[in-house]
Design a protein around this motif. Structure first.
Motif, PDB file in Angstrom:
ATOM      1  N   GLU A 120     -44.159  80.529   8.103  1.00 50.89           N
ATOM      2  CA  GLU A 120     -42.302  80.175   8.199  1.00 50.89           C
ATOM      3  C   GLU A 120     -42.222  81.359   7.215  1.00 50.89           C
ATOM      4  O   GLU A 120     -42.450  81.515   6.002  1.00 50.89           O
ATOM      5  N   GLY A 121     -40.628  82.497   8.203  1.00 44.72           N
ATOM      6  CA  GLY A 121     -40.638  82.948   6.855  1.00 44.72           C
ATOM      7  C   GLY A 121     -39.118  82.753   5.760  1.00 44.72           C
ATOM      8  O   GLY A 121     -38.953  83.541   4.798  1.00 44.72           O
ATOM      9  N   SER A 122     -38.495  81.390   5.934  1.00 43.88           N
ATOM     10  CA  SER A 122     -37.346  81.016   5.580  1.00 43.88           C
ATOM     11  C   SER A 122     -37.323  79.628   5.487  1.00 43.88           C
ATOM     12  O   SER A 122     -37.997  79.314   6.404  1.00 43.88           O
ATOM     13  N   ALA A 123     -36.448  78.708   4.949  1.00 49.66           N
ATOM     14  CA  ALA A 123     -36.596  77.607   5.006  1.00 49.66           C
ATOM     15  C   ALA A 123     -35.532  77.237   5.750  1.00 49.66           C
ATOM     16  O   ALA A 123     -35.979  76.262   7.030  1.00 49.66           O
ATOM     17  N   GLU A 124     -35.065  77.780   6.395  1.00 49.49           N
ATOM     18  CA  GLU A 124     -33.794  77.532   7.405  1.00 49.49           C
ATOM     19  C   GLU A 124     -34.699  77.948   8.752  1.00 49.49           C
ATOM     20  O   GLU A 124     -34.326  77.193   9.386  1.00 49.49           O
ATOM     21  N   GLY A 125     -35.516  78.503   8.794  1.00 47.37           N
ATOM     22  CA  GLY A 125     -36.775  78.557   9.530  1.00 47.37           C
ATOM     23  C   GLY A 125     -37.079  77.378  10.315  1.00 47.37           C
ATOM     24  O   GLY A 125     -37.802  76.741  11.404  1.00 47.37           O
ATOM     25  N   TYR A 126     -37.773  76.463   8.747  1.00 49.03           N
ATOM     26  CA  TYR A 126     -39.134  75.858   8.682  1.00 49.03           C
ATOM     27  C   TYR A 126     -37.668  74.093   9.522  1.00 49.03           C
ATOM     28  O   TYR A 126     -38.113  73.593  10.597  1.00 49.03           O
ATOM     29  N   LEU A 127     -36.878  74.474   8.757  1.00 53.67           N
ATOM     30  CA  LEU A 127     -35.560  72.811   9.030  1.00 53.67           C
ATOM     31  C   LEU A 127     -35.877  72.999  10.906  1.00 53.67           C
ATOM     32  O   LEU A 127     -34.702  72.831  11.687  1.00 53.67           O
ATOM     33  N   THR A 128     -35.458  74.371  11.542  1.00 52.77           N
ATOM     34  CA  THR A 128     -34.802  74.595  12.827  1.00 52.77           C
ATOM     35  C   THR A 128     -35.902  73.755  13.584  1.00 52.77           C
ATOM     36  O   THR A 128     -35.691  73.924  15.152  1.00 52.77           O
ATOM     37  N   THR A 129     -36.808  74.451  13.141  1.00 49.34           N
ATOM     38  CA  THR A 129     -38.404  74.058  14.021  1.00 49.34           C
ATOM     39  C   THR A 129     -39.036  72.612  13.332  1.00 49.34           C
ATOM     40  O   THR A 129     -38.946  71.446  14.813  1.00 49.34           O
ATOM     41  N   ASN A 130     -38.659  72.483  12.851  1.00 46.68           N
ATOM     42  CA  ASN A 130     -38.954  70.355  12.329  1.00 46.68           C
ATOM     43  C   ASN A 130     -37.952  69.663  12.266  1.00 46.68           C
ATOM     44  O   ASN A 130     -37.734  68.322  12.469  1.00 46.68           O
ATOM     45  N   LEU A 131     -36.407  69.970  12.147  1.00 49.52           N
ATOM     46  CA  LEU A 131     -35.283  69.317  11.998  1.00 49.52           C
ATOM     47  C   LEU A 131     -34.364  69.314  13.357  1.00 49.52           C
ATOM     48  O   LEU A 131     -34.091  70.292  13.920  1.00 49.52           O
ATOM     49  N   SER A 132     -33.546  68.276  14.248  1.00 47.39           N
ATOM     50  CA  SER A 132     -33.122  68.432  14.452  1.00 47.39           C
ATOM     51  C   SER A 132     -31.207  68.982  13.818  1.00 47.39           C
ATOM     52  O   SER A 132     -31.143  69.013  13.141  1.00 47.39           O
TER      53      SER A 132
END
Length: 345
Positions: free
Chosen positions: A122-134
Motif C-alpha cells: 500500500e502506498g497510502s491509507a486511501e489506497g488501503y481503504l479503497t481495496t478493503n472497504l466499500s
C-alpha cells in the motif's frame, strides 16, 4: 467491494516481547521472587516456574501480543527430565514446525484468531481503504471526519521517543479514565484494567517508548485526548495493544477515524503490518485484510510419565478454553463478573 479475508504466513520476525526491557519489568510484576531460566532447546525466550508442578511458562505469559522463537533441533533433554514447557500466544508464522528438538514432543493448540492490516503493497491509507472497504463505508467515514473537523480543531500524533515522565503520567491517567468510562458503558470486565495488569503496562510502556519499541497514538480535539492507542513495535511490525476512545465522541465514529490515521502513520513510517493481534472484535474483522492463528505450545518429554501426564492435562484445559471462547461463553462471563462487582476502577 471488500476483499476476502485470507490467512497469512509472513516471514519469521522478531518481537518486542523478548527484549530485556519487557522481560525484566514483566518479571518484576508477575514473577517476583521466582527463578527464571533458559533452556538450550529454545532460543530467544526464557521461562519461570510458579508452584511445585514441573510446569515452566514463558516469561511474558499471556501479556504479549505474540511470541516468536526458534529451537535447537540438535539438543537432547535429560532422559529423566520431567519438565513441561508452555509458550503462550505463538502466531502460526512465529515458529516452524519442522524444527523439533531431539527427544521432545510438541502439542500446539489454537486459542485465538489474530487480525492484521497487511500494508506491504500500500502506498497510502486511501489506497488501503479503497481495496478493503466499500465505497459507501468510505463515504460515511469522510462525512464523519469532515463533521468532526468542522466543529473542532483535530490533531493526531504518535508520542514516542524521549517523552517527559510528567507528560507520560498525565496521558496514561487520561488513557485509564477513558477505558474505565468505555467499559462501564459496555458493562463488561476488561482484564487490562485489573490493577496489577494496568500497573505493569504503565511501568513497561515508558522505557519501551524511549527505545521506540512502543508508542501512544493520540487523537485530540482542542488539545484534549479523545482517542488513545497503545502500540508496540518491532522492525516493520506495529502491534495494537490497547485502544479506546472517548464515548462522548461516539457520534463521529472517532474509533474508526483513529484507525484510518494509524494506517496512514504506519505506511508513512514504513511499517508493513498493523497487527490487531488476538481476540475477536467487530472492528478487527472490519478493518483487517488478513487473519492468522495464535497457538499455545506445550513441549514435553515423552519418555517421562510425569511430563507426559501434565502436558496432556494442560492440553485438555486449553482445548476446553478454546471451545468456550468459540462459543462466546467468555463474553457472558465478563458481563457476569461486572454485575458481581468486578467493575473497572
Amino acid at each position: 467491494m471488500t476483499s476476502e479475508k485470507k490467512h497469512i504466513i509472513p516471514p519469521l520476525l522478531d518481537d518486542p516481547y523478548t527484549s530485556d526491557t519487557f522481560t525484566s519489568i514483566w518479571s518484576q510484576h508477575f514473577a517476583r521472587g521466582l527463578d527464571t531460566m533458559n533452556c538450550d532447546c529454545f532460543e530467544g525466550i526464557s521461562f519461570y516456574k510458579k508452584g511445585r508442578l514441573p510446569v515452566y511458562n514463558n516469561v511474558g505469559a499471556t501479556n504479549t501480543k505474540g511470541i516468536h522463537y526458534c529451537v535447537n533441533p540438535s539438543t537432547m533433554p535429560i532422559a529423566n527430565d520431567n519438565k513441561v514447557y508452555v509458550i503462550y500466544d505463538v502466531p502460526d508464522f512465529g515458529f516452524r514446525r519442522e524444527q523439533i528438538p531431539n527427544g521432545l514432543r510438541l502439542i500446539s493448540i489454537p486459542q485465538y484468531e489474530g487480525y492484521i492490516c497487511d500494508l506491504a503493497n500500500e502506498g497510502s491509507a486511501e489506497g488501503y481503504l479503497t481495496t478493503n472497504l466499500s465505497s459507501r463505508s468510505r463515504s460515511k467515514l469522510r462525512n464523519y471526519g469532515n463533521k468532526l473537523k468542522k466543529k473542532y480543531s483535530v490533531e493526531y500524533q504518535m508520542i514516542w521517543g524521549d517523552v517527559p515522565e510528567k507528560e507520560y503520567d498525565a496521558l496514561f491517567e487520561k488513557f485509564h479514565d477513558l477505558l474505565v468510562r468505555r467499559f462501564d458503558e459496555k458493562q463488561i470486565v476488561n482484564n487490562n484494567l485489573d490493577p496489577k495488569e494496568w500497573s505493569f503496562f504503565k511501568d513497561v510502556t515508558l522505557p519501551m517508548m524511549r527505545n521506540k519499541e512502543a508508542g501512544l497514538f493520540v487523537g485530540s480535539v482542542q488539545g484534549n485526548p479523545i482517542a488513545i492507542t497503545l502500540l508496540n513495535f518491532s522492525k516493520e511490525h506495529a502491534y495494537d495493544v490497547i485502544r479506546v476512545f472517548d464515548i462522548d465522541f461516539s457520534e463521529y465514529r472517532i474509533g474508526s477515524l483513529s484507525i484510518v490515521e494509524q494506517i496512514d502513520w504506519c505506511i508513512k513510517n514504513n511499517f508493513k503490518v498493523l497487527d490487531f493481534s488476538k481476540g475477536h472484535f467487530d472492528y478487527k474483522e472490519k478493518w483487517s485484510n488478513r487473519s492468522y492463528l495464535l497457538n499455545y505450545h506445550i513441549w514435553y518429554n515423552p519418555k517421562s510419565l510425569i511430563s507426559w501426564v501434565f502436558a496432556h492435562l494442560l492440553a485438555t484445559k486449553f482445548k476446553l478454553k478454546y471451545w468456550a471462547r468459540r462459543q462466546g461463553i467468555h463474553k457472558g462471563l465478563h458481563k457476569i463478573r461486572y454485575k458481581l462487582g468486578h467493575k473497572p476502577k
